[in-house]
Design a protein around this motif. Structure first.
Motif, PDB file in Angstrom:
ATOM      1  N   UNK A  33       0.849  -1.191   0.000  1.00  0.00           N
ATOM      2  CA  UNK A  33       0.000   0.000   0.000  1.00  0.00           C
ATOM      3  C   UNK A  33       0.889   1.247   0.000  1.00  0.00           C
ATOM      4  N   UNK A  35       0.489   5.381   1.047  1.00  0.00           N
ATOM      5  CA  UNK A  35      -0.320   6.416   1.677  1.00  0.00           C
ATOM      6  C   UNK A  35       0.468   7.724   1.636  1.00  0.00           C
ATOM      7  N   UNK A  43      -3.577  11.550   6.894  1.00  0.00           N
ATOM      8  CA  UNK A  43      -3.000  10.351   6.286  1.00  0.00           C
ATOM      9  C   UNK A  43      -4.041   9.741   5.352  1.00  0.00           C
ATOM     10  N   UNK A  45      -5.035   7.248   1.814  1.00  0.00           N
ATOM     11  CA  UNK A  45      -4.700   6.127   0.932  1.00  0.00           C
ATOM     12  C   UNK A  45      -4.443   6.617  -0.484  1.00  0.00           C
ATOM     13  N   UNK A  48      -3.074   0.510  -3.915  1.00  0.00           N
ATOM     14  CA  UNK A  48      -2.935  -0.793  -3.259  1.00  0.00           C
ATOM     15  C   UNK A  48      -2.673  -1.865  -4.308  1.00  0.00           C
TER      16      UNK A  48
END
Lengths: 116, 111
Positions: A33, A35, A43, A45, A48
């Protein structure tokens, strides 16, 4: 054992330049992942990867951002034509993804990107 | 879009005191995780809670998940300087793999 490693730890670049950030996940972890952590957005995303499946790119903020994962291990996040708002800490995480479930995400120390 | 609000945003207390920080979600959590992040490091998972009303203890830290699974609290007893850090709650979004993080509470314990 070794944790998630990221390089470089710090990167200063000029507006408009391209940058590449690298992530080495924990050996044996199939999920990876990316971020981003910034003062204004917290924080969030970005993208992925899981095994050989198509990556989930739903968090990428613009088409200037892309990422790839070679051989199911190392990943590179590329930001083209960097802008000042791209300044942030970019964090990578990996996890073991057993059949039918997920596991703890282990984070690297991050790459601090500063765009002048 | 799920919004996770944490309070307070900043907290500075003396060593030995007790404290509680909060996490509230705009929607029901899939499962709730608490992380601690120290300067120059990535977040480290402290606990995962799944069931409404669940209480978990980790040494001096007590985590409580609301009955409706939309809020949580983290209580620290007899805070120590090593507890200093950024505390983040997150929805683990099981089946979705992406973590949705809260706004964070930056905790400073003064020796």
């Amino acid at each position: 054992g070794a944790g998630v490693s990221q390089s470089p730890s710090n990167k200063v670049t000029e507006k408009g330049k391209d940058v590449e950030l690298r992530c080495d996940p924990i050996s044996g972890h199939t999920a990876l992942y990316w971020y981003r952590q910034s003062l204004g957005q917290g924080l969030e995303f970005l993208i992925y990867f899981q095994g050989n499946s198509a990556p989930d790119k739903s968090g990428l903020p613009s088409d200037r951002f892309s990422a790839e994962r070679t051989g199911g291990s190392v990943s590179t996040l590329t930001i083209q034509r960097t802008q000042q708002e791209d300044s942030a800490v970019y964090l990578c995480a990996s996890s073991f993804f057993p059949q039918g479930g997920t596991d703890t995400q282990y984070f690297g120390p991050g790459t601090r990107l500063t765009v002048l | 879009t799920q919004l996770l609000e944490q309070s307070p945003q900043f907290l500075s207390i003396q060593e030995g005191e007790n404290l509680t920080v909060y996490c509230n979600s705009s929607s029901v959590f899939s499962s709730l995780q608490w992380y601690r992040q120290e300067p120059g490091e990535g977040p480290v998972l402290l606990v995962t809670v799944v069931t409404g009303g669940e209480v978990k203890k980790l040494k001096r830290l007590t985590f409580q998940f609301g009955d409706a699974r939309k809020d949580s609290s983290l209580h620290i007893t007899a805070a120590q300087p090593g507890d200093t850090g950024l505390y983040l709650c997150a929805d683990a979004n099981f089946g979705n793999e992406k973590l949705t993080f809260g706004t964070g509470t930056r905790l400073t314990i003064i020796p």
